[in-house]
Design an enzyme around this catalytic site. Sequence first.
Site, PDB file in Angstrom:
ATOM      1  CG  HIS A 176      -1.850   1.137   1.338  1.00 53.62           C
ATOM      2  ND1 HIS A 176      -3.207   1.051   1.093  1.00 53.62           N
ATOM      3  CD2 HIS A 176      -1.624   2.443   1.682  1.00 53.62           C
ATOM      4  CE1 HIS A 176      -3.765   2.224   1.279  1.00 53.62           C
ATOM      5  NE2 HIS A 176      -2.826   3.096   1.653  1.00 53.62           N
ATOM      6  CD  GLU A 177       1.859   3.565   3.649  1.00 49.65           C
ATOM      7  OE1 GLU A 177       2.044   4.625   2.994  1.00 49.65           O
ATOM      8  OE2 GLU A 177       0.878   3.407   4.398  1.00 49.65           O
ATOM      9  CG  HIS A 180       0.124   6.081  -0.719  1.00 47.00           C
ATOM     10  ND1 HIS A 180      -1.015   6.498  -1.368  1.00 47.00           N
ATOM     11  CD2 HIS A 180      -0.275   5.640   0.509  1.00 47.00           C
ATOM     12  CE1 HIS A 180      -2.056   6.329  -0.580  1.00 47.00           C
ATOM     13  NE2 HIS A 180      -1.640   5.798   0.564  1.00 47.00           N
ATOM     14  CG  HIS A 186      -6.225   6.329   0.301  1.00 46.48           C
ATOM     15  ND1 HIS A 186      -5.865   7.416   1.069  1.00 46.48           N
ATOM     16  CD2 HIS A 186      -5.418   5.304   0.698  1.00 46.48           C
ATOM     17  CE1 HIS A 186      -4.888   7.055   1.896  1.00 46.48           C
ATOM     18  NE2 HIS A 186      -4.595   5.780   1.685  1.00 46.48           N
TER      19      HIS A 186
END
Length: 281
Positions: A176-177, A180, A186
Amino acid sequence: MDRIILLCIVSTCLPAVQSQKFLFSPRWGPIGYKEREKHGDGTAMDEIIKANEIQAAGIVDGTASLREGDIAVSAGRRAKVCFARSCLWSKSVDGHVYIPYRLSPEYSEMETKMIKNGMENIEEGTCVKFVPRTHQRDFIDIQQKAGCWSYLGTRGGRQTVSLQSPDCLQVGVISHEFMHALGFVHEQSRFDRDNYVTIMWPNIWRDRLRNFEKFRTDNLELPYDYSSIMHFGMYAYSQDGEPTILPKNKKNIKLGQPSALSHIDKMKINKLYNCGDNDDH
């Protein structure tokens, strides 16, 4: 009026925001984790929220603060939108996008393996490859700061990705990071999200309402992805154990992912970075 922000955003594209305070409080009880366990709704973002909300104030070093729970934003910079794909990582002549990284020596051998598993999660089926930094100017510096967070897109030079041990060292959280860092916001921040989900504003912590803002995003002509690893869980920031996000016209659908990228997540990476269908990934 919605802000116009592309998927390939760097921290300078977002306005400075006040640093959120991350203090343990009695409200941690009704945040909805018991409900999530009961409904089997555990996502990568749930774990990130859990890790970040119990940290001390000033979770991001320097003058940066967090937006949407885990996106680092540098204060004091002029906010602007990144056009012309200028905030993407460079693509090599061989068709791959190489992301140089430096890993803190504080991580154990097992923790290092977990972080590399998170990288492999993104590499599989895409043109992105994570490589140890040698001399590259632009690179991600993976550190054990407080909590789990990343800047958005490439900002130039060294940029921190925080993966605190042990709370952030889960494959889904790590992936997830890194998403980014590749430039993705999101999923429920999409400008068209109201066609697909309902935000239950009364159920959200009052001081976390800004985490549910939507932006003018480049959706890459791809469908809304309920199963994206970048989607908030159904009970994110719940103040009373009730859902904060409900899918429209969809029954028994799970929001978000605990560990794996969805098929559309991988399509997004390849489309944003213009990876040809015939590339040898």
